[in-house]
Design a protein around this motif. Structure first.
Motif, PDB file in Angstrom:
ATOM      1  N   ARG A 113       0.774  -1.247   0.030  1.00 52.02           N
ATOM      2  CA  ARG A 113      -0.060   0.100  -0.012  1.00 52.02           C
ATOM      3  C   ARG A 113       1.008   1.309  -0.100  1.00 52.02           C
ATOM      4  NH1 ARG A 113      -2.997  -1.223   4.791  1.00 52.02           N
ATOM      5  NH2 ARG A 113      -3.829  -3.266   4.084  1.00 52.02           N
ATOM      6  N   VAL A 114       1.804   1.178   0.906  1.00 52.67           N
ATOM      7  CA  VAL A 114       2.572   2.230   0.923  1.00 52.67           C
ATOM      8  C   VAL A 114       3.511   2.839  -0.423  1.00 52.67           C
ATOM      9  CG1 VAL A 114       4.802   3.414   1.884  1.00 52.67           C
ATOM     10  CG2 VAL A 114       2.925   2.381   3.463  1.00 52.67           C
ATOM     11  N   THR A 115       3.877   1.623  -1.129  1.00 50.65           N
ATOM     12  CA  THR A 115       4.424   1.584  -2.277  1.00 50.65           C
ATOM     13  C   THR A 115       3.575   2.387  -3.218  1.00 50.65           C
ATOM     14  OG1 THR A 115       6.215  -0.080  -1.618  1.00 50.65           O
ATOM     15  CG2 THR A 115       5.930   0.469  -3.964  1.00 50.65           C
ATOM     16  N   ALA A 116       2.288   1.594  -3.206  1.00 52.38           N
ATOM     17  CA  ALA A 116       1.341   2.130  -4.159  1.00 52.38           C
ATOM     18  C   ALA A 116       1.194   3.818  -4.160  1.00 52.38           C
ATOM     19  CB  ALA A 116       0.244   1.387  -4.089  1.00 52.38           C
ATOM     20  N   TYR A 117       1.078   4.102  -3.053  1.00 48.76           N
ATOM     21  CA  TYR A 117       0.817   5.666  -2.708  1.00 48.76           C
ATOM     22  C   TYR A 117       1.856   6.385  -3.206  1.00 48.76           C
ATOM     23  CZ  TYR A 117      -3.389   4.382  -0.130  1.00 48.76           C
ATOM     24  OH  TYR A 117      -4.818   3.999  -0.003  1.00 48.76           O
ATOM     25  N   ILE A 118       3.266   5.989  -2.797  1.00 48.92           N
ATOM     26  CA  ILE A 118       4.482   6.438  -3.310  1.00 48.92           C
ATOM     27  C   ILE A 118       4.539   6.706  -4.815  1.00 48.92           C
ATOM     28  CG2 ILE A 118       6.974   6.481  -3.311  1.00 48.92           C
ATOM     29  CD1 ILE A 118       6.742   5.295  -0.495  1.00 48.92           C
ATOM     30  N   ASN A 119       4.007   5.697  -5.581  1.00 47.14           N
ATOM     31  CA  ASN A 119       4.001   5.646  -6.788  1.00 47.14           C
ATOM     32  C   ASN A 119       2.959   6.662  -7.795  1.00 47.14           C
ATOM     33  OD1 ASN A 119       5.692   3.600  -6.911  1.00 47.14           O
ATOM     34  ND2 ASN A 119       4.402   2.008  -7.163  1.00 47.14           N
ATOM     35  N   TYR A 143       7.945  16.220   3.796  1.00 45.98           N
ATOM     36  CA  TYR A 143       6.781  16.037   4.837  1.00 45.98           C
ATOM     37  C   TYR A 143       5.495  16.097   3.952  1.00 45.98           C
ATOM     38  CZ  TYR A 143      10.540  16.455   8.224  1.00 45.98           C
ATOM     39  OH  TYR A 143      11.655  16.186   8.969  1.00 45.98           O
ATOM     40  N   SER A 144       5.054  16.763   3.041  1.00 45.91           N
ATOM     41  CA  SER A 144       3.855  16.925   2.317  1.00 45.91           C
ATOM     42  C   SER A 144       3.597  15.487   1.835  1.00 45.91           C
ATOM     43  CB  SER A 144       3.990  17.794   0.841  1.00 45.91           C
ATOM     44  OG  SER A 144       4.278  18.860   1.250  1.00 45.91           O
ATOM     45  N   ALA A 145       4.628  14.881   1.279  1.00 45.68           N
ATOM     46  CA  ALA A 145       4.482  13.575   0.836  1.00 45.68           C
ATOM     47  C   ALA A 145       4.069  12.454   1.832  1.00 45.68           C
ATOM     48  CB  ALA A 145       5.627  12.905  -0.022  1.00 45.68           C
ATOM     49  N   LEU A 146       4.973  12.588   2.658  1.00 41.78           N
ATOM     50  CA  LEU A 146       4.508  12.045   3.996  1.00 41.78           C
ATOM     51  C   LEU A 146       3.271  11.949   4.723  1.00 41.78           C
ATOM     52  CD1 LEU A 146       6.354   9.529   5.384  1.00 41.78           C
ATOM     53  CD2 LEU A 146       7.253  11.576   6.967  1.00 41.78           C
ATOM     54  N   ARG A 147       2.838  13.321   4.633  1.00 39.96           N
ATOM     55  CA  ARG A 147       1.492  13.425   5.313  1.00 39.96           C
ATOM     56  C   ARG A 147       0.398  12.668   4.473  1.00 39.96           C
ATOM     57  NH1 ARG A 147       3.423  18.327   6.932  1.00 39.96           N
ATOM     58  NH2 ARG A 147       3.062  19.268   4.701  1.00 39.96           N
ATOM     59  N   TRP A 148       0.641  13.138   3.068  1.00 37.89           N
ATOM     60  CA  TRP A 148      -0.264  12.422   2.219  1.00 37.89           C
ATOM     61  C   TRP A 148      -0.392  10.917   2.162  1.00 37.89           C
ATOM     62  CZ3 TRP A 148      -0.301   9.370  -2.365  1.00 37.89           C
ATOM     63  CH2 TRP A 148      -1.461   9.334  -2.997  1.00 37.89           C
ATOM     64  N   MET A 189      -3.099   5.694   4.153  1.00 42.55           N
ATOM     65  CA  MET A 189      -3.211   4.654   4.906  1.00 42.55           C
ATOM     66  C   MET A 189      -4.209   4.786   5.965  1.00 42.55           C
ATOM     67  SD  MET A 189      -0.642   2.611   3.716  1.00 42.55           S
ATOM     68  CE  MET A 189      -0.151   1.626   5.139  1.00 42.55           C
ATOM     69  N   GLU A 190      -4.288   5.949   6.771  1.00 39.07           N
ATOM     70  CA  GLU A 190      -5.299   6.117   7.910  1.00 39.07           C
ATOM     71  C   GLU A 190      -6.467   5.765   7.179  1.00 39.07           C
ATOM     72  OE1 GLU A 190      -4.623   9.531  10.122  1.00 39.07           O
ATOM     73  OE2 GLU A 190      -2.795   8.919  10.692  1.00 39.07           O
ATOM     74  N   ALA A 191      -6.872   6.404   6.148  1.00 38.31           N
ATOM     75  CA  ALA A 191      -8.266   6.149   5.410  1.00 38.31           C
ATOM     76  C   ALA A 191      -8.519   4.718   5.059  1.00 38.31           C
ATOM     77  CB  ALA A 191      -8.400   7.020   4.106  1.00 38.31           C
TER      78      ALA A 191
END
Length: 184
Positions: free
Chosen positions: A123-129, A168-173, A178-180
């Motif tokens: 999931r994290v990788t998918a969001y980073i992509n 920090y913007s990317a990390l927050r996003w 992930m929380e959602a």
């Protein structure tokens, strides 16, 4: 470091297999590890690492040690190659065709924990992509390359404040996504 500079100068003048092998050997494990942390796939990491070094050796003539260290330049190539891979059709196809057996019996470790880790990682990788390329490069270098924000600023040739903002913007996003997911 002097030996590394000699190798690079020799390669820039004329490709010599033994010199290229020495230079690759010096950074191979480090770049492989950088790729593996982002893919969790040994074979794919080997392929990506080979592509990265082939690209580096083919473009060694463009390397300028006045702008950045060879290691920094190599990580820039690696970061770009990983972004390209995650944007590729082969990555999307592999996600659709991944057999279930690969995730069923990991090792002696707790299977449930292992599967949850892989799921979170995926999931994290998918969001980073999904991030823009510039943010992807910053977050990949920080999370997977374990660079400091100052080092990333030097690699990306950006002001530190820009790197911090992107990171920090990317990390927050990613965290918000992930929380959602957890709430669903």
């Amino acid at each position: 470091m002097d030996q590394e500079k000699k190798w690079i100068k020799q390669l820039q003048k004329n490709i010599k297999a033994s010199v290229a092998n020495d230079l690759v050997a010096k950074y191979y494990k480090e770049i492989y590890s950088f790729c593996y942390k982002q893919t969790l796939d040994a074979d794919l990491s080997l392929d990506l690492t080979q592509d990265i070094f082939m690209s580096a050796l083919q473009s060694i003539g463009q390397y300028n040690n006045q702008k950045a260290s060879f290691r920094t330049w190599l990580y820039k190539i690696a970061s770009n190659r990983l972004v390209d891979y995650y944007r590729s059709k082969s990555y999307r196809y592999a996600q659709l065709e991944q057999p279930m057996e690969e995730d069923q019996f990991e090792d002696k470790y707790d299977l449930t924990l292992s599967l949850e880790y892989k799921e979170d990682y995926a999931r994290v990788t998918a969001y980073i992509n999904k991030l823009d390329v510039r943010s992807q490069q910053v977050i990949r270098l920080k999370l997977f390359g374990e660079y400091t924000l100052q080092e990333i600023a030097e690699i990306e040739v950006l002001p530190l404040s820009t790197v911090k903002t992107r990171y920090y913007s990317a990390l927050r996003w990613v965290r918000s996504k992930m929380e959602a997911d957890r709430l669903e």
